[in-house]
Design a protein around this motif. Structure first.
Motif, PDB file in Angstrom:
ATOM      1  N   ASP A  97      95.237 121.242  29.025  1.00 13.24           N
ATOM      2  CA  ASP A  97      94.548 122.032  30.055  1.00 13.24           C
ATOM      3  C   ASP A  97      93.469 122.928  29.474  1.00 13.24           C
ATOM      4  OD1 ASP A  97      95.962 120.935  32.212  1.00 13.24           O
ATOM      5  OD2 ASP A  97      97.652 122.270  31.791  1.00 13.24           O
ATOM      6  N   ARG A  98      92.976 122.562  28.321  1.00 11.72           N
ATOM      7  CA  ARG A  98      91.884 123.302  27.689  1.00 11.72           C
ATOM      8  C   ARG A  98      90.877 122.284  27.176  1.00 11.72           C
ATOM      9  NH1 ARG A  98      93.062 128.467  28.304  1.00 11.72           N
ATOM     10  NH2 ARG A  98      95.212 129.110  28.173  1.00 11.72           N
ATOM     11  N   GLY A  99      90.203 122.584  26.089  1.00 12.17           N
ATOM     12  CA  GLY A  99      89.167 121.701  25.588  1.00 12.17           C
ATOM     13  C   GLY A  99      89.590 120.870  24.396  1.00 12.17           C
ATOM     14  N   GLU A 100      88.705 119.957  24.037  1.00 13.05           N
ATOM     15  CA  GLU A 100      88.872 119.076  22.878  1.00 13.05           C
ATOM     16  C   GLU A 100      87.684 119.307  21.953  1.00 13.05           C
ATOM     17  OE1 GLU A 100      88.506 114.281  21.982  1.00 13.05           O
ATOM     18  OE2 GLU A 100      88.330 115.020  24.028  1.00 13.05           O
ATOM     19  N   LEU A 101      87.942 119.519  20.673  1.00 16.51           N
ATOM     20  CA  LEU A 101      86.873 119.711  19.701  1.00 16.51           C
ATOM     21  C   LEU A 101      86.234 118.371  19.375  1.00 16.51           C
ATOM     22  CD1 LEU A 101      85.354 121.618  17.752  1.00 16.51           C
ATOM     23  CD2 LEU A 101      87.128 121.086  16.055  1.00 16.51           C
ATOM     24  N   LEU A 102      84.929 118.253  19.653  1.00 13.88           N
ATOM     25  CA  LEU A 102      84.192 117.025  19.335  1.00 13.88           C
ATOM     26  C   LEU A 102      83.433 117.153  18.024  1.00 13.88           C
ATOM     27  CD1 LEU A 102      82.658 115.940  22.750  1.00 13.88           C
ATOM     28  CD2 LEU A 102      84.802 115.219  21.699  1.00 13.88           C
TER      29      LEU A 102
ATOM     30  N   LEU B  60      80.663 136.965  18.076  1.00 14.87           N
ATOM     31  CA  LEU B  60      79.321 137.523  18.135  1.00 14.87           C
ATOM     32  C   LEU B  60      79.048 138.468  16.970  1.00 14.87           C
ATOM     33  CD1 LEU B  60      79.022 138.122  21.972  1.00 14.87           C
ATOM     34  CD2 LEU B  60      78.160 136.189  20.621  1.00 14.87           C
ATOM     35  N   ALA B  61      80.080 139.190  16.506  1.00 14.84           N
ATOM     36  CA  ALA B  61      79.917 140.100  15.366  1.00 14.84           C
ATOM     37  C   ALA B  61      79.793 139.347  14.040  1.00 14.84           C
ATOM     38  CB  ALA B  61      81.091 141.071  15.304  1.00 14.84           C
ATOM     39  N   ALA B  62      80.295 138.110  13.996  1.00 18.06           N
ATOM     40  CA  ALA B  62      80.286 137.322  12.766  1.00 18.06           C
ATOM     41  C   ALA B  62      79.115 136.348  12.697  1.00 18.06           C
ATOM     42  CB  ALA B  62      81.601 136.545  12.639  1.00 18.06           C
ATOM     43  N   THR B  63      78.300 136.322  13.747  1.00 18.83           N
ATOM     44  CA  THR B  63      77.221 135.328  13.821  1.00 18.83           C
ATOM     45  C   THR B  63      75.964 135.923  14.437  1.00 18.83           C
ATOM     46  OG1 THR B  63      77.811 134.566  16.049  1.00 18.83           O
ATOM     47  CG2 THR B  63      78.915 133.470  14.199  1.00 18.83           C
ATOM     48  N   VAL B  64      74.888 135.172  14.302  1.00 19.42           N
ATOM     49  CA  VAL B  64      73.674 135.403  15.087  1.00 19.42           C
ATOM     50  C   VAL B  64      73.612 134.225  16.055  1.00 19.42           C
ATOM     51  CG1 VAL B  64      71.157 135.539  15.063  1.00 19.42           C
ATOM     52  CG2 VAL B  64      72.486 136.540  13.180  1.00 19.42           C
ATOM     53  N   PRO B  65      73.957 134.454  17.328  1.00 16.09           N
ATOM     54  CA  PRO B  65      73.986 133.343  18.283  1.00 16.09           C
ATOM     55  C   PRO B  65      72.584 132.930  18.714  1.00 16.09           C
ATOM     56  CG  PRO B  65      74.607 135.386  19.370  1.00 16.09           C
ATOM     57  CD  PRO B  65      74.398 135.715  17.916  1.00 16.09           C
ATOM     58  N   PHE B  66      72.393 131.619  18.866  1.00 19.58           N
ATOM     59  CA  PHE B  66      71.128 131.076  19.345  1.00 19.58           C
ATOM     60  C   PHE B  66      71.282 130.435  20.713  1.00 19.58           C
ATOM     61  CE2 PHE B  66      70.241 131.491  14.896  1.00 19.58           C
ATOM     62  CZ  PHE B  66      68.930 131.901  14.869  1.00 19.58           C
ATOM     63  N   ALA B  67      72.390 129.732  20.946  1.00 20.58           N
ATOM     64  CA  ALA B  67      72.568 129.049  22.223  1.00 20.58           C
ATOM     65  C   ALA B  67      74.044 128.931  22.556  1.00 20.58           C
ATOM     66  CB  ALA B  67      71.934 127.661  22.181  1.00 20.58           C
ATOM     67  N   ALA B  68      74.346 129.087  23.816  1.00 20.13           N
ATOM     68  CA  ALA B  68      75.672 128.816  24.353  1.00 20.13           C
ATOM     69  C   ALA B  68      75.447 128.223  25.728  1.00 20.13           C
ATOM     70  CB  ALA B  68      76.501 130.098  24.445  1.00 20.13           C
ATOM     71  N   MET B  69      75.942 127.009  25.937  1.00 17.53           N
ATOM     72  CA  MET B  69      75.688 126.352  27.214  1.00 17.53           C
ATOM     73  C   MET B  69      76.835 125.428  27.585  1.00 17.53           C
ATOM     74  SD  MET B  69      72.745 123.790  25.800  1.00 17.53           S
ATOM     75  CE  MET B  69      72.215 124.936  24.566  1.00 17.53           C
ATOM     76  N   ILE B  70      77.008 125.248  28.861  1.00 18.27           N
ATOM     77  CA  ILE B  70      77.936 124.261  29.396  1.00 18.27           C
ATOM     78  C   ILE B  70      77.077 123.228  30.119  1.00 18.27           C
ATOM     79  CG2 ILE B  70      79.813 123.812  31.005  1.00 18.27           C
ATOM     80  CD1 ILE B  70      80.698 126.737  30.552  1.00 18.27           C
ATOM     81  N   VAL B  71      77.233 121.963  29.748  1.00 21.38           N
ATOM     82  CA  VAL B  71      76.438 120.893  30.352  1.00 21.38           C
ATOM     83  C   VAL B  71      77.351 119.741  30.761  1.00 21.38           C
ATOM     84  CG1 VAL B  71      74.340 121.477  29.073  1.00 21.38           C
ATOM     85  CG2 VAL B  71      75.930 119.831  28.133  1.00 21.38           C
TER      86      VAL B  71
ATOM     87  N   ILE C 190      83.045 121.018  34.499  1.00 16.36           N
ATOM     88  CA  ILE C 190      82.331 122.279  34.302  1.00 16.36           C
ATOM     89  C   ILE C 190      83.199 123.462  34.709  1.00 16.36           C
ATOM     90  CG2 ILE C 190      80.397 123.659  35.185  1.00 16.36           C
ATOM     91  CD1 ILE C 190      78.707 121.103  35.109  1.00 16.36           C
ATOM     92  N   GLU C 191      83.957 123.308  35.765  1.00 13.99           N
ATOM     93  CA  GLU C 191      84.791 124.407  36.248  1.00 13.99           C
ATOM     94  C   GLU C 191      85.843 124.796  35.204  1.00 13.99           C
ATOM     95  OE1 GLU C 191      84.026 121.648  38.055  1.00 13.99           O
ATOM     96  OE2 GLU C 191      82.614 122.620  39.416  1.00 13.99           O
ATOM     97  N   GLN C 192      86.458 123.799  34.573  1.00 18.22           N
ATOM     98  CA  GLN C 192      87.455 124.100  33.549  1.00 18.22           C
ATOM     99  C   GLN C 192      86.804 124.773  32.337  1.00 18.22           C
ATOM    100  OE1 GLN C 192      89.060 120.983  31.092  1.00 18.22           O
ATOM    101  NE2 GLN C 192      91.096 121.906  31.109  1.00 18.22           N
ATOM    102  N   ALA C 193      85.643 124.284  31.911  1.00 18.61           N
ATOM    103  CA  ALA C 193      84.939 124.888  30.779  1.00 18.61           C
ATOM    104  C   ALA C 193      84.610 126.344  31.079  1.00 18.61           C
ATOM    105  CB  ALA C 193      83.668 124.106  30.467  1.00 18.61           C
ATOM    106  N   ARG C 194      84.115 126.590  32.264  1.00 21.84           N
ATOM    107  CA  ARG C 194      83.753 127.960  32.660  1.00 21.84           C
ATOM    108  C   ARG C 194      84.997 128.846  32.738  1.00 21.84           C
ATOM    109  NH1 ARG C 194      78.675 130.460  32.976  1.00 21.84           N
ATOM    110  NH2 ARG C 194      79.612 132.468  32.695  1.00 21.84           N
ATOM    111  N   ALA C 195      86.090 128.304  33.287  1.00 15.37           N
ATOM    112  CA  ALA C 195      87.321 129.085  33.410  1.00 15.37           C
ATOM    113  C   ALA C 195      87.873 129.471  32.042  1.00 15.37           C
ATOM    114  CB  ALA C 195      88.359 128.307  34.216  1.00 15.37           C
ATOM    115  N   VAL C 196      87.856 128.542  31.092  1.00 14.32           N
ATOM    116  CA  VAL C 196      88.355 128.839  29.745  1.00 14.32           C
ATOM    117  C   VAL C 196      87.437 129.847  29.069  1.00 14.32           C
ATOM    118  CG1 VAL C 196      88.789 127.872  27.452  1.00 14.32           C
ATOM    119  CG2 VAL C 196      89.595 126.660  29.490  1.00 14.32           C
ATOM    120  N   TYR C 197      86.122 129.619  29.145  1.00  8.85           N
ATOM    121  CA  TYR C 197      85.168 130.538  28.515  1.00  8.85           C
ATOM    122  C   TYR C 197      85.273 131.942  29.121  1.00  8.85           C
ATOM    123  CZ  TYR C 197      80.864 132.493  26.665  1.00  8.85           C
ATOM    124  OH  TYR C 197      79.957 133.301  26.027  1.00  8.85           O
TER     125      TYR C 197
END
Length: 102
Positions: free
Chosen positions: A32-37, A86-97, A66-73
């Motif tokens: 009921d969550r995601g899979e690492l690709l 966010l404290a450990a990185t400089v983020p450039f992009a985060a998106m759900i497609v 998309i709904e599940q991705a958004r709910a988990v995020y």
């Protein structure tokens, strides 16, 4: 239709990012969550658009839709961890497609 959560960033604090990854894995991955690709520190940028090249690290997770991705995020469990990434990185992009398959 399945959906991909794509994160792209540069790492500024590898040890802090490791702590985040250990804590985030059970929140983001599993039944009921995601899979690492993909998770790589060898992102290749193609220079389109003339904008920022983006980060060296990219993570791609697949969700049922998309709904599940958004709910988990958006979940309280993940949002409690997000500041660590966010404290450990400089983020450039985060998106759900949506993942379109023939």
């Amino acid at each position: 239709m399945t959906a991909l959560l794509i994160l792209n960033y540069d790492v500024t604090d590898p040890q802090r990012l490791d702590v985040y990854r250990e804590a985030a894995a059970p929140v983001l991955l599993g039944p009921d969550r995601g899979e690492l690709l993909a998770s790589t520190d060898k992102t290749v940028h193609l220079g389109e658009g003339g904008g920022s090249a983006g980060g060296t690290h990219t993570v791609v997770l697949r969700f049922r839709d998309i709904e599940q991705a958004r709910a988990v995020y958006d979940s309280a469990d993940y949002q409690d961890l997000l500041d660590e990434r966010l404290a450990a990185t400089v983020p450039f992009a985060a998106m759900i497609v949506p993942e379109l398959r023939p």
